[in-house]
Motif scaffolding. Structure first.
Motif, PDB file in Angstrom:
ATOM      1  N   UNK A  41       0.817  -1.319   0.060  1.00  0.00           N
ATOM      2  CA  UNK A  41       0.087  -0.117  -0.043  1.00  0.00           C
ATOM      3  C   UNK A  41       0.772   1.315  -0.006  1.00  0.00           C
ATOM      4  N   UNK A  42       0.545   2.366  -0.398  1.00  0.00           N
ATOM      5  CA  UNK A  42       0.939   3.594  -0.512  1.00  0.00           C
ATOM      6  C   UNK A  42       0.775   4.344   1.019  1.00  0.00           C
ATOM      7  N   UNK A  43       1.676   5.567   1.034  1.00  0.00           N
ATOM      8  CA  UNK A  43       1.710   5.927   2.185  1.00  0.00           C
ATOM      9  C   UNK A  43       0.196   6.539   2.535  1.00  0.00           C
ATOM     10  N   UNK A  44       0.054   7.077   3.891  1.00  0.00           N
ATOM     11  CA  UNK A  44      -1.326   7.489   4.196  1.00  0.00           C
ATOM     12  C   UNK A  44      -1.314   8.998   3.731  1.00  0.00           C
ATOM     13  N   UNK A  45      -2.576   9.414   3.185  1.00  0.00           N
ATOM     14  CA  UNK A  45      -2.606  10.601   2.559  1.00  0.00           C
ATOM     15  C   UNK A  45      -2.841  10.404   0.898  1.00  0.00           C
TER      16      UNK A  45
END
Ligand code: PGA
Length: 329
Positions: free
Chosen positions: A193-197
């Motif tokens: 998964x990508x970073x939060x935001x």
């Protein structure tokens, strides 16, 4: 009251004497005195008092000095901005999410450059959260990203193109050849998964809750490139925009898993602040995004590599406001 009188008065405050101010400003002492007197006459209260051979600044004078500094500062900012505006070419500032900036916008920017060669273009790249912040703070004129989050009040999003998110994995993945995969069969996978935001991350989390996953194993990687490399290396599976993996799918470095409920169909949006009057360049860019010319340009750019986007071809619904587009170049 003139800016010159304000500057003179502030020099007197700094130097503590008429003589000191005249030396600082390279003018005669009488002209400093006249300037201060004129100011006092205008505001109607004494700002200074003679004390022996020096000069004393009254409490009213001290307070006035604070405002005089602010007036000069505002004037200097205004003069600088106006000089910049007058000197440079019209400017378009764009804040784009990483996925769109890296995989979607190049053909559109080329079209825009052909249409408006005189406009200087500045694009900054971040995730969805930073794009919204750039628009709320009026730092950038337009944003490009997914649907604006509900809490981002005052930000308008206009969809202009379908964005298909698909699940991909390494070609040797155990489920690579299975069609009609129930998402629950991916519950035990590691999800990259990508970073939060990130908008992609929010879409992945929506997929998790729709599929009823209970806290799946995740590996957070802060860029599409890192996510794709990790998926190709067999570290896990990922939900990602089809635009971002067109090259890897065509080259066989990744495969699309036939997960039911995918592609997840979202839309790319042009985003702007409702309260801000768009510049001429921003208006032209918005109109361009709405045009079939932009769509043709993207299709031509992606060519055969977008043919794997089955949802539009099969006539399933796309989000409101997104025109259907052909799948091949
Ligand atoms: P992201 O945005 O690159 O921040 O994940 C993609 C999106 O908003 O869909």
């Amino acid at each position: 009251m003139t800016l010159g009188q304000l500057k003179t008065f502030l020099a007197v405050v700094r130097q503590g004497s008429i003589r000191g101010a005249s030396a600082e400003l390279s003018v005669t002492e009488p002209s400093v005195s006249v300037g201060v007197k004129a100011l006092e006459h205008e505001v109607g209260v004494p700002l200074t008092e003679r004390r022996g051979r020096g000069i004393w600044i009254t409490p009213a004078g001290r307070e006035f000095a604070t405002y005089a500094s602010m007036i000069l500062e505002i004037y200097e900012t205004a003069a600088r901005r106006v000089r910049e505006t007058g000197a440079r070419a019209p400017l378009l500032t764009l804040s784009a999410v990483i996925t769109a900036a890296e995989y979607l916008l190049a053909p559109i920017l080329r079209l825009f450059k052909d249409l408006c060669p005189q406009v200087e273009l500045r694009m900054e790249v971040g995730n969805m959260a930073s794009v919204i912040e750039d628009l709320i703070s009026h730092r950038m004129q337009l944003g490009i990203g997914g649907r604006p989050p509900e809490h981002s009040s005052g930000i308008v999003g206009e969809p202009f193109l379908a964005n298909h998110l698909i699940v991909v994995a390494a070609p040797e993945h155990r489920l690579a050849c299975e069609p009609e995969l129930d998402p629950i069969r991916l519950a035990d996978e590691t999800w990259l998964v990508r970073e939060s935001g990130s908008g992609t991350r929010s879409n992945t989390q929506e997929l998790f809750s729709k599929a009823g996953f209970n806290d799946p194993a995740t590996m957070t990687l802060g860029s599409n490139g890192a996510v794709k490399q990790a998926a190709a290396a067999g570290l896990g599976v990922t939900l990602i925009s089809a635009h971002a993996v067109a090259g890897e799918l065509a080259a066989g470095a990744l495969v699309q898993l036939g997960v039911k409920g995918t592609p997840v169909v979202r839309a790319w949006h042009v985003l702007y602040s409702a309260g801000e009057k768009p510049t001429e360049a921003a208006n032209t860019f918005i109109k361009l995004l709405r045009s079939s010319a932009a769509r043709r340009e993207i299709d031509a750019w992606y060519g055969e590599s977008v043919a794997f986007l089955p949802t539009v071809a099969q006539g399933r619904p796309v989000p409101t406001g997104v025109e259907r587009r052909s799948t091949a170049g």
